[in-house]
Write a protein that holds these residues in place. Sequence first.
Motif, PDB file in Angstrom:
ATOM      1  N   THR A 202      30.835  44.932  23.419  1.00 26.32           N
ATOM      2  CA  THR A 202      31.687  43.487  23.437  1.00 26.32           C
ATOM      3  C   THR A 202      32.317  43.678  24.653  1.00 26.32           C
ATOM      4  N   ARG A 203      32.805  42.860  25.520  1.00 22.70           N
ATOM      5  CA  ARG A 203      34.074  43.143  26.754  1.00 22.70           C
ATOM      6  C   ARG A 203      34.357  41.019  26.723  1.00 22.70           C
TER       7      ARG A 203
ATOM      8  N   VAL B  46      31.591  49.734  21.622  1.00 19.57           N
ATOM      9  CA  VAL B  46      32.344  49.681  22.023  1.00 19.57           C
ATOM     10  C   VAL B  46      32.921  47.777  21.928  1.00 19.57           C
ATOM     11  N   PHE B  47      34.486  47.557  22.616  1.00 15.78           N
ATOM     12  CA  PHE B  47      35.282  46.137  22.402  1.00 15.78           C
ATOM     13  C   PHE B  47      35.451  47.044  23.790  1.00 15.78           C
ATOM     14  N   SER B  48      35.317  46.647  24.960  1.00 10.15           N
ATOM     15  CA  SER B  48      36.409  47.049  26.216  1.00 10.15           C
ATOM     16  C   SER B  48      36.669  45.699  27.214  1.00 10.15           C
ATOM     17  N   CYS B  49      36.748  46.174  28.126  1.00  8.51           N
ATOM     18  CA  CYS B  49      37.519  44.539  29.269  1.00  8.51           C
ATOM     19  C   CYS B  49      36.239  44.276  30.372  1.00  8.51           C
ATOM     20  N   VAL B  50      36.134  42.894  30.395  1.00  5.77           N
ATOM     21  CA  VAL B  50      34.928  42.941  31.586  1.00  5.77           C
ATOM     22  C   VAL B  50      35.423  43.473  33.186  1.00  5.77           C
ATOM     23  N   ASP B  51      36.419  44.587  33.307  1.00  9.65           N
ATOM     24  CA  ASP B  51      36.486  44.879  34.324  1.00  9.65           C
ATOM     25  C   ASP B  51      35.029  45.274  34.750  1.00  9.65           C
ATOM     26  N   SER B  52      35.001  44.766  36.581  1.00  4.78           N
ATOM     27  CA  SER B  52      33.463  45.376  36.842  1.00  4.78           C
ATOM     28  C   SER B  52      33.303  46.619  37.687  1.00  4.78           C
ATOM     29  N   ARG B  53      34.664  48.094  36.937  1.00  3.30           N
ATOM     30  CA  ARG B  53      34.965  49.554  36.815  1.00  3.30           C
ATOM     31  C   ARG B  53      34.312  49.692  35.953  1.00  3.30           C
ATOM     32  N   VAL B  54      34.629  49.124  34.901  1.00  2.00           N
ATOM     33  CA  VAL B  54      34.694  50.034  33.762  1.00  2.00           C
ATOM     34  C   VAL B  54      33.521  50.159  33.009  1.00  2.00           C
ATOM     35  N   SER B  55      32.050  49.852  33.008  1.00  2.00           N
ATOM     36  CA  SER B  55      31.251  49.470  32.839  1.00  2.00           C
ATOM     37  C   SER B  55      30.646  50.584  31.282  1.00  2.00           C
ATOM     38  N   PRO B  56      31.139  50.427  29.648  1.00  2.00           N
ATOM     39  CA  PRO B  56      31.170  51.184  29.230  1.00  2.00           C
ATOM     40  C   PRO B  56      29.886  52.542  29.008  1.00  2.00           C
TER      41      PRO B  56
ATOM     42  N   VAL C  85      37.523  50.831  20.474  1.00  2.00           N
ATOM     43  CA  VAL C  85      37.912  50.111  22.033  1.00  2.00           C
ATOM     44  C   VAL C  85      38.914  50.550  23.298  1.00  2.00           C
ATOM     45  N   LEU C  86      38.497  50.061  23.901  1.00  2.00           N
ATOM     46  CA  LEU C  86      38.772  50.862  25.297  1.00  2.00           C
ATOM     47  C   LEU C  86      39.349  49.960  26.777  1.00  2.00           C
ATOM     48  N   GLY C  87      40.818  50.286  26.218  1.00  2.00           N
ATOM     49  CA  GLY C  87      41.452  49.366  27.638  1.00  2.00           C
ATOM     50  C   GLY C  87      41.316  50.146  28.980  1.00  2.00           C
ATOM     51  N   HIS C  88      41.901  49.567  29.860  1.00  2.00           N
ATOM     52  CA  HIS C  88      42.445  50.538  31.140  1.00  2.00           C
ATOM     53  C   HIS C  88      43.731  50.033  32.242  1.00  2.00           C
ATOM     54  N   GLN C  89      43.502  51.583  33.295  1.00  2.00           N
ATOM     55  CA  GLN C  89      44.669  51.260  34.264  1.00  2.00           C
ATOM     56  C   GLN C  89      44.432  50.190  34.802  1.00  2.00           C
ATOM     57  N   ARG C  90      45.027  49.725  35.348  1.00  2.45           N
ATOM     58  CA  ARG C  90      45.813  48.146  36.190  1.00  2.45           C
ATOM     59  C   ARG C  90      44.997  47.112  35.680  1.00  2.45           C
ATOM     60  N   CYS C  91      44.877  46.888  34.740  1.00  6.34           N
ATOM     61  CA  CYS C  91      43.895  45.936  33.951  1.00  6.34           C
ATOM     62  C   CYS C  91      44.722  44.091  34.400  1.00  6.34           C
ATOM     63  N   GLY C  92      43.377  43.623  34.884  1.00  2.00           N
ATOM     64  CA  GLY C  92      44.516  43.157  35.847  1.00  2.00           C
ATOM     65  C   GLY C  92      44.301  41.307  34.591  1.00  2.00           C
ATOM     66  N   ALA C  93      43.756  41.181  33.371  1.00  2.00           N
ATOM     67  CA  ALA C  93      43.918  40.395  32.692  1.00  2.00           C
ATOM     68  C   ALA C  93      45.497  40.351  31.753  1.00  2.00           C
ATOM     69  N   VAL C  94      46.088  42.028  31.681  1.00  2.00           N
ATOM     70  CA  VAL C  94      47.221  42.539  31.045  1.00  2.00           C
ATOM     71  C   VAL C  94      48.480  41.885  32.279  1.00  2.00           C
TER      72      VAL C  94
END
Length: 254
Positions: A123-124, A99-109, A152-161
């Motif tokens: 990998t985040r 899984v390749f995802s964001c570091v966001d603490s709310r989205v732990s794969p 590949v996992l993106g997420h709503q309201r991503c701070g980086a994006v």
Amino acid sequence: MNTLNIRGDRRKLITGAGAIGAGAIALLALDACGSDGGKGAAAQTPTAPALDTLESADEIWQVLLDGNQRWADGDSVHPHTDAEWRESLVEGQSPRAAVFSCVDSRVSPELVFDTGVGDLMVTRTAGNVFDPLVSESVSYGPAALESPLLVVLGHQRCGAVTAAHEALLAEEEGAEPEEHHYALPETVEALRAAYEASKGESGDPVDAMVKANVLLTVQALSEHPNLAELVADGELTVVGGVYSLETGVVTEIA
Ligand SMILES: [Zn+2]
């Protein structure tokens, strides 16, 4: 890269699956759906694991989506988190998906898909953007450990994006970008293609950019030198998904 020993470990893990503890009990229903890979009676026992015996990317993805539904419903069972299972992994690992995802603490794969240790190679990075260094980590599971699925996992309201969207929009309009106490110039640059690709999309521009970033990343990783042959041979499936903070649900996008 010599992967023979690692692959040998995988066979050992599967053979020794009968010794696995009760952590996977709640996944039993999946075995009943015929996903036991022909392992017969052993798979019917209450200790039979589900995810770790699967070879088909479609079946693995379905197990992950089922786990995500449990998470979204507040019914997580946290499989593969007991001591017996942990000990069974000492000699080797065979994660069934990367899984390749964001570091966001709310989205732990591992939590979002209701899995345990040894199930996912994760990998985040902020905004799940990659460069040559990161792509080696992302491709390690599929290329070296034969994981048949890469998510590949993106997420709503991503701070980086959101930050990248703000910076690139300001650049486009010739405006001064807002000062932030934490700058992400490399991440912004890595998200430029997603910004361009999502222009003109309806709805929330950041959500559109998140989606575009996932799709571009799926495409780029599918064509990566470490992975392209696996994809072409049908040994690896790369899927994209977006996680909703509001509902907890991962939606596949294509
Ligand atoms: Zn994010």
